[in-house]
Design a protein around this motif. Structure first.
Motif, PDB file in Angstrom:
ATOM      1  N   VAL A  86      -1.065   1.240  11.047  1.00  0.00           N
ATOM      2  CA  VAL A  86      -0.199   0.211  10.467  1.00  0.00           C
ATOM      3  C   VAL A  86       0.144   0.599   9.031  1.00  0.00           C
ATOM      4  CG1 VAL A  86      -0.025  -2.240   9.896  1.00  0.00           C
ATOM      5  CG2 VAL A  86      -1.234  -1.521  11.971  1.00  0.00           C
ATOM      6  N   LYS A  87      -0.880   1.075   8.296  1.00  0.00           N
ATOM      7  CA  LYS A  87      -0.630   1.493   6.908  1.00  0.00           C
ATOM      8  C   LYS A  87       0.430   2.585   6.860  1.00  0.00           C
ATOM      9  CE  LYS A  87      -5.260   0.984   4.938  1.00  0.00           C
ATOM     10  NZ  LYS A  87      -6.363   1.773   4.370  1.00  0.00           N
ATOM     11  N   ALA A  88       0.392   3.502   7.823  1.00  0.00           N
ATOM     12  CA  ALA A  88       1.334   4.628   7.826  1.00  0.00           C
ATOM     13  C   ALA A  88       2.691   4.230   8.400  1.00  0.00           C
ATOM     14  CB  ALA A  88       0.751   5.789   8.632  1.00  0.00           C
ATOM     15  N   LYS A  89       2.816   3.000   8.900  1.00  0.00           N
ATOM     16  CA  LYS A  89       4.065   2.545   9.558  1.00  0.00           C
ATOM     17  C   LYS A  89       4.515   3.573  10.602  1.00  0.00           C
ATOM     18  CE  LYS A  89       6.073  -0.665   6.285  1.00  0.00           C
ATOM     19  NZ  LYS A  89       5.295  -0.851   5.130  1.00  0.00           N
ATOM     20  N   ASN A 122     -12.902   8.150  -0.713  1.00  0.00           N
ATOM     21  CA  ASN A 122     -11.774   7.207  -0.701  1.00  0.00           C
ATOM     22  C   ASN A 122     -11.635   6.573   0.683  1.00  0.00           C
ATOM     23  OD1 ASN A 122      -9.420   5.775  -0.917  1.00  0.00           O
ATOM     24  ND2 ASN A 122      -8.087   7.556  -1.256  1.00  0.00           N
ATOM     25  N   SER A 123     -12.200   5.388   0.839  1.00  0.00           N
ATOM     26  CA  SER A 123     -12.156   4.720   2.147  1.00  0.00           C
ATOM     27  C   SER A 123     -10.755   4.191   2.463  1.00  0.00           C
ATOM     28  CB  SER A 123     -13.174   3.576   2.198  1.00  0.00           C
ATOM     29  OG  SER A 123     -12.873   2.636   1.181  1.00  0.00           O
ATOM     30  N   ASN A 124      -9.846   4.214   1.487  1.00  0.00           N
ATOM     31  CA  ASN A 124      -8.479   3.749   1.735  1.00  0.00           C
ATOM     32  C   ASN A 124      -7.526   4.860   2.185  1.00  0.00           C
ATOM     33  OD1 ASN A 124      -8.882   1.006   1.016  1.00  0.00           O
ATOM     34  ND2 ASN A 124      -8.934   1.629  -1.138  1.00  0.00           N
ATOM     35  N   PHE A 125      -8.041   6.067   2.267  1.00  0.00           N
ATOM     36  CA  PHE A 125      -7.202   7.189   2.709  1.00  0.00           C
ATOM     37  C   PHE A 125      -6.620   6.870   4.094  1.00  0.00           C
ATOM     38  CE2 PHE A 125      -7.289  11.790   4.408  1.00  0.00           C
ATOM     39  CZ  PHE A 125      -6.020  12.069   3.921  1.00  0.00           C
ATOM     40  N   ILE A 126      -5.345   7.143   4.278  1.00  0.00           N
ATOM     41  CA  ILE A 126      -4.717   6.867   5.580  1.00  0.00           C
ATOM     42  C   ILE A 126      -5.296   7.784   6.656  1.00  0.00           C
ATOM     43  CG2 ILE A 126      -2.534   7.017   6.847  1.00  0.00           C
ATOM     44  CD1 ILE A 126      -1.137   6.021   4.299  1.00  0.00           C
ATOM     45  N   GLY A 127      -5.534   9.040   6.315  1.00  0.00           N
ATOM     46  CA  GLY A 127      -6.293   9.901   7.212  1.00  0.00           C
ATOM     47  C   GLY A 127      -5.485  10.656   8.242  1.00  0.00           C
ATOM     48  N   PRO A 128      -6.145  11.620   8.895  1.00  0.00           N
ATOM     49  CA  PRO A 128      -5.415  12.601   9.702  1.00  0.00           C
ATOM     50  C   PRO A 128      -4.688  12.071  10.926  1.00  0.00           C
ATOM     51  CG  PRO A 128      -7.803  12.965   9.807  1.00  0.00           C
ATOM     52  CD  PRO A 128      -7.573  11.948   8.738  1.00  0.00           C
ATOM     53  N   ALA A 130       5.633   4.840   3.083  1.00  0.00           N
ATOM     54  CA  ALA A 130       4.314   4.263   3.376  1.00  0.00           C
ATOM     55  C   ALA A 130       3.166   5.249   3.213  1.00  0.00           C
ATOM     56  CB  ALA A 130       4.312   3.704   4.800  1.00  0.00           C
ATOM     57  N   ILE A 131       3.473   6.541   3.228  1.00  0.00           N
ATOM     58  CA  ILE A 131       2.378   7.528   3.221  1.00  0.00           C
ATOM     59  C   ILE A 131       2.228   8.228   1.876  1.00  0.00           C
ATOM     60  CG2 ILE A 131       2.447   7.926   5.711  1.00  0.00           C
ATOM     61  CD1 ILE A 131       4.111  10.464   5.104  1.00  0.00           C
TER      62      ILE A 131
END
Ligand code: SF4
Ligand code: SF4
Ligand code: FES
Length: 241
Positions: free
Chosen positions: A100-103, A145-151, A175-176
């Motif tokens: 969702v964060k990455a849309k 960084n627990s807020n990283f959007i990630g792989p 968004a990214i």
């Protein structure tokens, strides 16, 4: 049948189980549940490497339990950076929120665009993601960084940025930027961990290029490029001639 010993942490203490060899780790976990510890808790579904639910770590490396054959002395753990529910079962809700964060979906769908086989090939590999979250567990950025959007969410973002039916990639690229493409260290651990041969690291590199094309730049270099500061301890000072 030969037996192998495997270890895992349960209730803060190391527990050792003797299981039959020549079977998958998932089959071994079912064997433990049926014969030694009925309370052992883990996630599983397809048993065929397609549902992604049985991912866990063996000796610090992510595996699909339904594909991995245990060896003597293996240490089994749940995925890292996830909230542990119990034993080998983790809560994946927070992780899935990264999508969702990455849309990471189509925003402006162009219905008249027909995808050619070549177009489909461009996103075929990313579309194979089974959401096992092995790459997330392997990524060292989450330690700081627990807020990283990630792989996996970034790979999914790239999949839709590359989709020719998307008329505007702006939503996804916007968004990214924070906790996204520029926070990745390009270490490649995600690529090594992926059981489906997906290359999130490369997808992130490609997303960086797309970001630059849309006017963004690496915030780590926002001070600009000037004469490099070699410092006194470097051995020589190029500015002194
Ligand atoms: S390449 Fe980036 S996303 Fe992949 S594991 Fe390394 S830091 Fe994480
Ligand atoms: S990219 Fe690979 S490792 Fe990551 S969630 Fe998808 S299938 Fe699993
Ligand atoms: S049980 Fe589905 S991937 Fe292992």
């Amino acid at each position: 049948m030969d037996k192998v010993l495997i270890k895992m942490m349960q209730n803060d203490k190391e527990t050792i189980y003797k299981v039959s060899s020549k079977q998958t780790l998932l089959a071994a976990l079912y064997e433990i549940k049926e014969t030694q510890n009925a309370s052992l808790t883990f996630n599983a579904g397809c048993r065929a490497s397609v549902c992604g639910t049985c991912a866990m770590r063996v000796n610090g490396r992510e595996v699909l339990a339904c594909a991995y054959k245990p060896k003597e002395g293996d240490f089994i753990e749940p995925l890292a950076y996830h909230t542990k529910v119990r034993d080998l079962k983790v809560d994946k809700r927070t992780t899935l929120d990264t999508l969702v964060k990455a849309k990471a979906w189509l925003h402006h769908y162009n219905e008249t665009t027909q995808l050619t086989p070549k177009d489909e090939y461009l996103t075929e590999r990313q579309s194979d993601c089974i959401m096992c979250e092995s790459c997330y567990s392997a990524c060292p950025v989450f330690a700081v960084n627990s807020n990283f959007i990630g792989p996996f969410a970034l790979t999914r973002a790239y999949r839709y940025v590359e989709d020719r039916r998307e008329k505007s990639t702006t939503y996804i690229i916007d968004a990214i930027q924070n906790n996204g493409v520029w926070d990745c260290t390009l270490c490649g651990e995600c690529t090594i961990a992926c059981p489906k041969g997906i290359d999130p690291k490369n997808d992130i590199v490609m997303l960086r290029t797309k970001s630059v094309q849309q006017g963004y730049s690496d915030p780590n270099f926002s001070f600009g490029f000037g004469t490099p500061d070699f410092g006194r301890d470097f051995g020589f000072d190029p500015s002194t001639g």
